[in-house]
Write a protein that holds these residues in place. Structure first.
Motif, short mmCIF file in Angstrom:
data_model
loop_
_atom_site.label_atom_id
_atom_site.label_comp_id
_atom_site.label_asym_id
_atom_site.label_seq_id
_atom_site.Cartn_x
_atom_site.Cartn_y
_atom_site.Cartn_z
N MET A 64 0.84 -1.19 0.00
CA MET A 64 0.00 0.00 0.00
C MET A 64 0.87 1.24 0.00
O MET A 64 1.78 1.37 0.82
CB MET A 64 -0.92 0.02 1.22
CG MET A 64 -1.96 1.12 1.18
SD MET A 64 -3.18 0.94 2.53
CE MET A 64 -2.49 2.05 3.74
N SER A 66 0.59 5.02 0.71
CA SER A 66 -0.37 5.95 1.32
C SER A 66 -0.56 7.20 0.47
O SER A 66 -1.67 7.70 0.33
CB SER A 66 0.06 6.31 2.74
OG SER A 66 1.28 7.04 2.74
N ASN A 91 -4.09 5.64 -3.25
CA ASN A 91 -5.22 6.55 -3.06
C ASN A 91 -5.68 7.15 -4.39
O ASN A 91 -6.51 8.05 -4.41
CB ASN A 91 -4.87 7.66 -2.08
CG ASN A 91 -3.75 8.56 -2.59
OD1 ASN A 91 -3.11 8.26 -3.60
ND2 ASN A 91 -3.51 9.67 -1.90
N GLN A 119 -12.41 5.99 1.23
CA GLN A 119 -13.21 5.76 2.43
C GLN A 119 -14.40 4.83 2.12
O GLN A 119 -15.11 5.02 1.15
CB GLN A 119 -13.72 7.10 2.95
CG GLN A 119 -14.45 7.05 4.27
CD GLN A 119 -14.94 8.43 4.67
OE1 GLN A 119 -16.05 8.84 4.33
NE2 GLN A 119 -14.08 9.19 5.37
N ALA A 122 -12.59 -1.76 1.91
CA ALA A 122 -11.98 -2.62 2.93
C ALA A 122 -11.31 -3.80 2.26
O ALA A 122 -11.70 -4.22 1.17
CB ALA A 122 -13.02 -3.09 3.94
N LEU A 130 -9.03 -4.68 7.04
CA LEU A 130 -8.35 -3.39 6.93
C LEU A 130 -9.35 -2.42 6.31
O LEU A 130 -9.69 -2.53 5.14
CB LEU A 130 -7.10 -3.51 6.06
CG LEU A 130 -6.24 -2.25 5.94
CD1 LEU A 130 -5.40 -2.07 7.21
CD2 LEU A 130 -5.32 -2.33 4.73
N ASP A 131 -9.84 -1.47 7.11
CA ASP A 131 -10.82 -0.49 6.65
C ASP A 131 -10.11 0.78 6.19
O ASP A 131 -9.24 1.30 6.91
CB ASP A 131 -11.78 -0.12 7.79
CG ASP A 131 -12.84 -1.18 8.03
OD1 ASP A 131 -12.82 -2.21 7.32
OD2 ASP A 131 -13.67 -1.00 8.94
N ILE A 132 -10.49 1.28 5.04
CA ILE A 132 -9.96 2.55 4.56
C ILE A 132 -10.85 3.66 5.09
O ILE A 132 -12.05 3.71 4.82
CB ILE A 132 -9.91 2.59 3.02
CG1 ILE A 132 -9.08 1.40 2.48
CG2 ILE A 132 -9.31 3.91 2.54
CD1 ILE A 132 -7.66 1.33 3.00
N LEU A 150 -3.92 7.86 2.10
CA LEU A 150 -4.70 6.73 2.57
C LEU A 150 -4.48 6.54 4.07
O LEU A 150 -3.35 6.43 4.54
CB LEU A 150 -4.27 5.44 1.86
CG LEU A 150 -4.90 5.11 0.51
CD1 LEU A 150 -4.27 3.85 -0.06
CD2 LEU A 150 -6.40 4.93 0.63
N ALA A 152 -5.75 3.95 7.15
CA ALA A 152 -6.39 2.64 7.29
C ALA A 152 -6.38 2.19 8.74
O ALA A 152 -5.44 2.47 9.50
CB ALA A 152 -5.66 1.61 6.44
N LEU A 154 -6.67 -1.28 10.99
CA LEU A 154 -6.60 -2.74 10.95
C LEU A 154 -7.29 -3.32 12.19
O LEU A 154 -6.93 -2.98 13.32
CB LEU A 154 -5.14 -3.21 10.91
CG LEU A 154 -4.91 -4.72 11.00
CD1 LEU A 154 -5.46 -5.43 9.77
CD2 LEU A 154 -3.42 -5.03 11.18
#
Length: 261
Positions: A64, A66, A91, A119, A122, A130-132, A150, A152, A154
């Motif tokens: 990822m 960010s 992103n 947003q 996930a 893992l939620d954005i 980004l 996130a 966890l």
């Protein structure tokens, strides 16, 4: 191809010592690996990974980025050359920097896909998620790329870990409103800048542990103001310039901490 992963019921989180930059390695229970950012192009990422991964472990399920600033993606150029990667998460921001164009070229040559998240998105694996939390969907591109980074959260092994990239205090407050719960572990925003780690944000999330990715720099990171605010909510602070690579092993609510890896 056959890739070797160490299987464990524990969650492992590493704040990698990559100099003045950010990089965190997550090994989920069961073995999948996520790398968040790669620090600057100074060789620090590959050296740090060599210190914590088996020599035959050259696969990352997810990488990822960010946001496309050099101290966050620079080390990923060599990583993509030398390692196998399942998918790169971003992103959606682009960059005309030569290093970013080289990263994209390598990914294309190796058929590594890119996926832009926002947003509400996930990534899930078994019981882990893992939620954005940021950036917001369809928001206008910010003048400062830090504002669109980004972010996130966890959720794994009964713990919540927040990865806050380089976001400033104004975005931290938005994150607190989205998350609406305390966190166990905070990856401190923007290397401990005085413009992040706002007191009201920290009071809302109340982290037990705070990880700061930082090296020698001329910005004064981490700043005394940020460190004081973290101390004010009782967070135990670990910083890669003093502690080296920091490894957290989480089993249930038990967190073991190892420094200097």
């Amino acid at each position: 191809r056959i890739f070797v992963s160490v299987r464990s019921s524990d969650l492992e989180i590493y704040a990698l010592a990559v100099g003045q930059g950010d990089s965190q390695l997550i090994r989920l229970p069961g073995g999948p690996k996520l790398l968040i950012d790669g620090g600057p192009p100074n060789g620090g990422l590959l050296a740090a990974l060599a210190g914590v991964l088996p020599a035959n472990d050259h696969y990352f399920d997810l990488v990822m980025i960010s946001h496309p600033q050099l101290d966050h993606f620079g080390g990923l150029v060599e990583l993509l050359r030398r390692y196998e990667v399942g998918l790169v998460l971003t992103n959606g921001q682009e960059s005309d920097q030569a290093a970013y164009q080289e990263l994209k070229k390598i990914a294309e040559e190796k058929n590594i896909g890119f996926a832009a998240l926002a947003q509400g998105d996930a990534v899930s694996y078994l019981e882990d998620r893992l939620d954005i939390l940021w950036p917001a969907v369809n928001q206008s591109k910010a003048k400062n790329p830090n504002d669109d980074a980004l972010v996130a959260a966890l959720f794994s092994n009964n713990t919540v870990t927040l990865f806050s990239a380089d976001i400033p205090a104004a975005i931290e407050r938005k994150i607190a409103g989205v998350l609406k719960k305390p966190v166990d572990i905070l990856k401190v925003a923007h290397h401990g800048s005085k413009y992040s780690s706002a007191a009201d944000f920290l009071a809302a999330i109340r982290p037990k542990l705070a990880l700061i990715g930082v090296g020698r720099n001329s910005y004064g990171h981490p700043t005394p103001a940020a460190l004081e605010r973290l101390a004010g909510v009782g967070a135990a602070v670990y910083r890669t310039d003093q502690d080296g690579t920091v490894k957290l092993v989480i089993s249930g609510k038990k967190i073991e901490i190892f420094k200097g890896l």
